[in-house]
Design an enzyme around this catalytic site. Structure first.
Site: not given
Length: 144
Positions: A78-80
């Site tokens: 999850q890059f966010t």
């Protein structure tokens, strides 16, 4: 490197309407890889997560690890988690690692975890639907 670890009764990942992974009792880890993160940091993070004592013992105290309870681990990239919304209303993701490098570290995380507990993953870069039943709720944020 940042991880959100949730103690779950169950969790699953769906892509394009198809369930690609699911676990019972265990941890759902959302993993964010930042620019410059290393395999050494990743190894340290995975060992920390697997050693967390956040399951209740016979007295109801958080005293047991994932391994102690025979739990499973679901890791979702999850890059966010690396989003910075300190300026304005649209987050910046300039601190997130480039996809090729982040994917390699994510796959390494799956490998490291699976050497100790049953582990499944999401699909890197896909639009995933993550379903979970948070147990407690118990949620920790770990940064290394």
């Amino acid at each position: 490197m940042k991880a959100v670890v949730q103690r779950v009764t169950n969790a699953s990942v769906t892509v394009d309407g198809k369930t690609i992974s699911q676990i019972g009792k265990g941890y759902l880890t959302l993993l964010g890889v930042a620019k410059g993160d290393t395999e050494e940091q990743l190894s340290k993070l995975i060992q920390k997560i697997l050693a967390l004592r956040i399951f209740p013992d016979q007295d109801g105290k958080m005293n047991l690890s994932l391994k102690d309870v025979g739990g499973e681990h679901l890791i979702v990239s999850q890059f966010t988690l690396l989003g910075d919304a300190s300026k304005g209303n649209r987050p910046s993701f300039i601190n997130a690692e480039l996809p090729e490098r982040a994917k390699a570290l994510y796959e390494k995380a799956l490998k490291l975890s699976s050497e100790q507990v049953p582990t499944q993953g999401g699909e890197f870069g896909a639009d995933m639907k993550v379903n979970l039943l948070n147990d407690g709720p118990v949620t920790l944020i770990i940064e290394i």
